[in-house]
Scaffold this motif. Sequence first.
Motif, PDB file in Angstrom:
ATOM      1  N   ALA A   1       0.887  -1.243  -0.233  1.00 41.75           N
ATOM      2  CA  ALA A   1      -0.135   0.084   0.135  1.00 41.75           C
ATOM      3  C   ALA A   1       0.977   1.156   0.380  1.00 41.75           C
ATOM      4  O   ALA A   1       0.449   2.118  -0.719  1.00 41.75           O
ATOM      5  CB  ALA A   1      -1.094   0.123   1.467  1.00 41.75           C
ATOM      6  N   ASP A   2       2.103   1.295   0.809  1.00 46.59           N
ATOM      7  CA  ASP A   2       2.693   2.223   0.783  1.00 46.59           C
ATOM      8  C   ASP A   2       3.601   2.704  -0.546  1.00 46.59           C
ATOM      9  O   ASP A   2       3.623   3.784  -0.797  1.00 46.59           O
ATOM     10  CB  ASP A   2       4.079   2.156   1.908  1.00 46.59           C
ATOM     11  N   GLY A   3       3.923   1.780  -1.078  1.00 41.43           N
ATOM     12  CA  GLY A   3       4.560   1.626  -2.644  1.00 41.43           C
ATOM     13  C   GLY A   3       3.740   2.374  -3.631  1.00 41.43           C
ATOM     14  O   GLY A   3       3.988   3.065  -4.249  1.00 41.43           O
ATOM     15  N   PHE A   4       2.301   1.599  -3.557  1.00 41.39           N
ATOM     16  CA  PHE A   4       1.372   2.264  -4.538  1.00 41.39           C
ATOM     17  C   PHE A   4       1.348   3.830  -4.267  1.00 41.39           C
ATOM     18  O   PHE A   4       1.037   4.720  -5.041  1.00 41.39           O
ATOM     19  CB  PHE A   4       0.390   1.396  -4.269  1.00 41.39           C
ATOM     20  N   ALA A   5       1.070   4.033  -3.028  1.00 44.28           N
ATOM     21  CA  ALA A   5       0.756   5.482  -2.767  1.00 44.28           C
ATOM     22  C   ALA A   5       1.762   6.393  -3.247  1.00 44.28           C
ATOM     23  O   ALA A   5       1.666   7.548  -3.588  1.00 44.28           O
ATOM     24  CB  ALA A   5       0.757   5.737  -1.178  1.00 44.28           C
ATOM     25  N   ASN A   6       3.097   6.031  -2.962  1.00 37.25           N
ATOM     26  CA  ASN A   6       4.489   6.686  -3.537  1.00 37.25           C
ATOM     27  C   ASN A   6       4.183   6.710  -5.350  1.00 37.25           C
ATOM     28  O   ASN A   6       4.569   7.987  -5.795  1.00 37.25           O
ATOM     29  CB  ASN A   6       5.752   6.011  -3.067  1.00 37.25           C
ATOM     30  N   ILE A   7       3.685   5.717  -5.665  1.00 38.90           N
ATOM     31  CA  ILE A   7       3.538   5.923  -7.416  1.00 38.90           C
ATOM     32  C   ILE A   7       2.355   6.953  -7.647  1.00 38.90           C
ATOM     33  O   ILE A   7       2.705   7.759  -8.488  1.00 38.90           O
ATOM     34  CB  ILE A   7       3.166   4.383  -7.917  1.00 38.90           C
ATOM     35  N   LEU A   8       1.532   6.873  -6.859  1.00 44.21           N
ATOM     36  CA  LEU A   8       0.384   7.928  -7.012  1.00 44.21           C
ATOM     37  C   LEU A   8       0.939   9.232  -6.581  1.00 44.21           C
ATOM     38  O   LEU A   8       0.397  10.256  -7.339  1.00 44.21           O
ATOM     39  CB  LEU A   8      -0.952   7.458  -6.075  1.00 44.21           C
ATOM     40  N   ARG A   9       1.770   9.428  -5.647  1.00 45.67           N
ATOM     41  CA  ARG A   9       2.088  10.823  -5.319  1.00 45.67           C
ATOM     42  C   ARG A   9       2.927  11.536  -6.386  1.00 45.67           C
ATOM     43  O   ARG A   9       2.928  12.792  -6.524  1.00 45.67           O
ATOM     44  CB  ARG A   9       3.270  10.725  -3.990  1.00 45.67           C
ATOM     45  N   ASN A  10       3.407  10.661  -7.363  1.00 44.24           N
ATOM     46  CA  ASN A  10       4.250  11.037  -8.563  1.00 44.24           C
ATOM     47  C   ASN A  10       3.451  11.556  -9.700  1.00 44.24           C
ATOM     48  O   ASN A  10       4.021  11.982 -10.493  1.00 44.24           O
ATOM     49  CB  ASN A  10       5.669  10.137  -8.949  1.00 44.24           C
ATOM     50  N   PHE A  11       2.350  11.140  -9.633  1.00 44.20           N
ATOM     51  CA  PHE A  11       1.181  11.562 -10.672  1.00 44.20           C
ATOM     52  C   PHE A  11       1.367  13.166 -10.957  1.00 44.20           C
ATOM     53  O   PHE A  11       1.354  13.791 -10.053  1.00 44.20           O
ATOM     54  CB  PHE A  11       0.065  11.140 -10.593  1.00 44.20           C
ATOM     55  N   GLY A  12       1.390  13.683 -12.102  1.00 47.95           N
ATOM     56  CA  GLY A  12       1.213  15.143 -12.412  1.00 47.95           C
ATOM     57  C   GLY A  12      -0.002  15.390 -11.762  1.00 47.95           C
ATOM     58  O   GLY A  12      -1.087  14.983 -11.584  1.00 47.95           O
ATOM     59  N   GLY A  13       0.136  16.992 -11.185  1.00 47.00           N
ATOM     60  CA  GLY A  13      -0.996  17.358 -10.213  1.00 47.00           C
ATOM     61  C   GLY A  13      -2.328  17.414 -11.034  1.00 47.00           C
ATOM     62  O   GLY A  13      -3.288  16.915 -10.239  1.00 47.00           O
ATOM     63  N   PHE A  14      -2.595  17.811 -12.123  1.00 44.73           N
ATOM     64  CA  PHE A  14      -3.707  17.711 -12.947  1.00 44.73           C
ATOM     65  C   PHE A  14      -3.943  16.816 -13.988  1.00 44.73           C
ATOM     66  O   PHE A  14      -4.602  16.781 -14.867  1.00 44.73           O
ATOM     67  CB  PHE A  14      -4.012  19.197 -13.405  1.00 44.73           C
ATOM     68  N   ASN A  15      -2.991  15.552 -13.941  1.00 48.76           N
ATOM     69  CA  ASN A  15      -3.060  14.519 -14.799  1.00 48.76           C
ATOM     70  C   ASN A  15      -3.392  13.078 -14.221  1.00 48.76           C
ATOM     71  O   ASN A  15      -3.049  12.307 -14.546  1.00 48.76           O
ATOM     72  CB  ASN A  15      -1.540  14.324 -15.255  1.00 48.76           C
ATOM     73  N   TRP A  16      -4.242  13.229 -12.860  1.00 51.55           N
ATOM     74  CA  TRP A  16      -4.616  11.998 -12.279  1.00 51.55           C
ATOM     75  C   TRP A  16      -5.275  11.051 -13.040  1.00 51.55           C
ATOM     76  O   TRP A  16      -5.097   9.939 -12.973  1.00 51.55           O
ATOM     77  CB  TRP A  16      -5.513  12.639 -11.296  1.00 51.55           C
ATOM     78  N   VAL A  17      -6.530  11.575 -13.889  1.00 47.55           N
ATOM     79  CA  VAL A  17      -7.312  10.637 -14.434  1.00 47.55           C
ATOM     80  C   VAL A  17      -6.586   9.981 -15.460  1.00 47.55           C
ATOM     81  O   VAL A  17      -6.594   8.569 -15.676  1.00 47.55           O
ATOM     82  CB  VAL A  17      -8.649  11.119 -15.159  1.00 47.55           C
ATOM     83  N   ALA A  18      -5.786  10.465 -16.519  1.00 51.61           N
ATOM     84  CA  ALA A  18      -5.200   9.961 -17.437  1.00 51.61           C
ATOM     85  C   ALA A  18      -3.927   8.949 -16.734  1.00 51.61           C
ATOM     86  O   ALA A  18      -3.846   8.039 -17.511  1.00 51.61           O
ATOM     87  CB  ALA A  18      -4.433  10.746 -18.293  1.00 51.61           C
ATOM     88  N   SER A  19      -3.401   9.192 -15.817  1.00 52.76           N
ATOM     89  CA  SER A  19      -2.434   8.561 -15.127  1.00 52.76           C
ATOM     90  C   SER A  19      -2.905   7.244 -14.557  1.00 52.76           C
ATOM     91  O   SER A  19      -2.571   6.155 -14.680  1.00 52.76           O
ATOM     92  CB  SER A  19      -1.571   9.293 -13.991  1.00 52.76           C
TER      93      SER A  19
END
Length: 624
Positions: A87-105
């Motif tokens: 869960a921590d590892g996946f949270a770190n991956i999500l943290r690096n998504f571009g600020g307004f690029n959430w849906v596409a990422s």
Amino acid sequence: MKRSFLLSIIAGLVFSTLLFYHCSKITGNRPANIPPEIAFANVPPDSTTVTSKPTVYWFGKDIDGYVAEYQYAVVTTSQIAVLGLTADGFANILRNFGGFNWVASCSLWADSLEGLGEQRIQGIVLATERGKGQTNAQIQLFASSDSTVFIQQYLFLRAVDNLGTSSVVVYRLFSRNNHAPNTKIEGFNAAEVHYSLPETTATWKGIRIDWSGSDSSDYPRAQPEFEYHIELYGPFPSKGSVDPVNPDPNKLLADTAWVPWKTVILPRGLASNLATLETGWYLFRTRARDDALIPDPTLATAVFLVIRPVCNKNVLAVDVTYYSPAPFGYELDSAKVRMFYQTLFANAGVSIADSDFIFVRLRESPPESLLSQYKMILLINHDLLNNTPNETTYSQLVKYLSVGGKVWLMGMNNFNVRSGFAQRKDLKSLFALDAKRSYLMGFNFCGVKEVYFSEWTSLGDSGNCPPLSPACKVLPKDTAWYRQRNEEFIGADPLLAGWPSIEVDTLKVKALTTKKSGVSLIFYDKLPGVDYNTIGSGANPAEALYLFKSYRGNASPLHGKPCGLRYEGPKFQATYPDPDLAGKPIFRTAEFTFPLYYMNQTQAEDATRMLLQWFNLIECNFPQ
């Protein structure tokens, strides 16, 4: 005083100049943008087990701007394990998504999961109003169609400020099981025949089907909103050729996405290119899915017959008289009656073949597949005693008129309200108490307000005067006897110029004299059982054609009252797709409270000819 004021102004100007010079010389870097902060509230707590969408609350803030968006995604523990992450590892991956690029990422990761045989995940964005609102949401969780299976999953959440900088990603664990919903079709009578037209009218509102979903296991109180998938198949040649489980895919007419509707009006309600439904059998299927996107495993289905009316033939004569040896007061030879009306109409210019003349027994009804082929229905009823036709037949006639039919009611007790004593009955008031289609036929489709009945009964014994004695023509002094034996109709006077008077055929009336079980009924020149109507008021009233003619003249409550009328229904809208019908009456009806069988044949033919001209059988009223 002036000198002090002047010195103050000079001092202010010097200070402003020094301040501007100093500020213009500032050097160095601006402070870095501070990321926003995010934290879950205590509702619901971590590791909660739910059976429906939980409403999750959180807090967010941004000290040097405002939170522009809250972004979240739900990922199961099994999906994270398949990716070889924690869960921590996946949270770190999500943290690096571009600020307004959430849906596409999130979509890219959904593709990867789908390639590994897992369900897709979805990135959700909640935009604020300059930092206000969106601090809670109903969260869509994964669930199994097996109610015994609990799926563990994480809600990952972050905040993004107005400059696109994201917070850390926080997460919370949930577990969910689910019960599939149930679907049912409501208020739709699949056993009824349903007419179809290209477009709705003032009298035909389309084929309405309602349905609903329920999930009392997960929602024991108020039910949530469901989504529904809808299909329509047809036409099939017979009911037996419809397989509700595995229908012929070539018969698919409409197939919707998941929609929130709970009502549809056929045909156009499902697809804009579905202009009309042709005659045949149809299959309607729907199923609900709940907030976990789990569908009802069992489809709700309805198999029903649709008829698109056509104008293949002119007139169908439907005789609903109860021909039995028992009754008094009307002709019991059905063949003689049929021959009379066939001759009557033929001499008026419209032929009725034997195949176009049917007899309907007391508790039976004509098939609607037959009614719908004719431009006009002639309903004959000589029966003084029984309520004929029955309610089913009236329901069929109401539907037939609603789609553009033409009906001529001719006979006794046309709206089934006769009783054993004189009275006037308001049909609309009766309908409000008991919604019978016979009452509806009278006030809504014939323009009749009230029906008046005299106290004629077949049990009134006329044996107290010698058979065929002239003395029986004189009004008896015994009021009770007269109230039972008050036949008085001797003809009908026209109201319209050029229409003929119609007189009773005394030979046919005298032929009704009978004696059975010691009871004698002696008839001379007055027809029993004839009533009168009053006409409803309003913008579209019926038109009286004939007035009751009593041998008693104005001494009778029936004399001079309407006993023959005609009525035009509301009109097709001016923009109706069929230009031949736009602006014309949707239906036409006529009602005679006396059968023409007992009237002078030449006069009856003239009246029939004129009324048929008004019915205009050259024109088809069914929209094509």
